[in-house]
Design an enzyme around this catalytic site. Structure first.
Site: not given
Length: 229
Positions: A2, A110
């Site tokens: 992340c 992402e």
């Protein structure tokens, strides 16, 4: 992993959702939180003087810096902590023991390989998601204390595995209190339990292709999370 996320929820909503007792000085909402940025975290330090623990919503610098670090330069390398080894790492183990946090996000980004297409991972209505985090206090040469944090990651499951081999650990709501409780032993068994529960949270999450503008850390604003195509 992340490496970029959204924190666009109203602080009042976070207070209600996470049953916060006190609120610190929080930064403005952001649709593009990047490493070393300040963002809200929920913490519950050990109780003092036989009083009850106080759950706080505070701003933490993203990238955990342990108390023994000489400076803040290593923060960007510690924005994530691998759940499989977090209990063994000198940087993270002390925080896992008693300084665990919830990192509220409105979603995270992402990039799908090989074309590097950005997607927002989010809950229905972009409702806040609680990620498993750790925190630490670092004292600077001037005596000022800096609150820093990291986000736990695990092997990606379900639809998220098509984006990246890692994902942040989404805390199941029924584990929020346990994760924050400094009296609960913070070891690998606890981490394994929250990771197992996180896999069950994935089916409720959705993917939305968003603008490549999010790749610029200077970009911000609601337009970053609007769908493209």
């Amino acid at each position: 992993m992340c490496g970029r996320y959204v924190m666009a929820a109203d602080p009042g909503d976070l207070v209600a959702l996470f049953e916060v007792d006190e609120v610190g000085d929080l930064p403005e909402r952001s649709w593009n939180v990047a490493p070393t940025d300040r963002a809200p975290v929920v913490v519950e330090p050990p109780a003092r003087d036989d009083g009850p623990p106080i759950r706080r919503l505070e701003a933490a610098r993203w990238g955990l810096v342990p108390p023994w670090a000489p400076d803040l330069s290593g923060a960007a390398r510690a924005i994530n902590a691998r759940s499989e080894t977090v209990a063994e790492r000198r940087t993270f183990a002390p925080s896992l023991a008693t300084r665990r946090a919830i990192v509220p996000v409105s979603g995270w980004y992402e990039w799908r390989k090989p074309e590097r297409t950005p997607f927002l991972v989010h809950a229905p209505g972009d409702a806040p998601i609680g990620l498993a985090g750790l925190y630490a206090w670092w004292k600077g040469p001037d005596g000022a204390w800096v609150l820093t944090s990291t986000i736990l990651t695990a092997e990606a499951t379900g639809t998220l595995a098509d984006l990246h081999d890692r994902m942040p650990v989404v805390l199941a709501p029924e584990l929020w209190d346990t994760w924050l409780d400094a009296e609960t032993e913070g070891g690998q068994d606890l981490v394994d339990a929250v990771v197992a529960a996180a896999a069950e949270q994935v089916p409720a999450l959705s993917l939305r292709e968003v603008s490549r503008a999010v790749g610029d850390v200077r970009a911000d604003g609601p337009s970053l999370v609007e769908p493209v195509g």
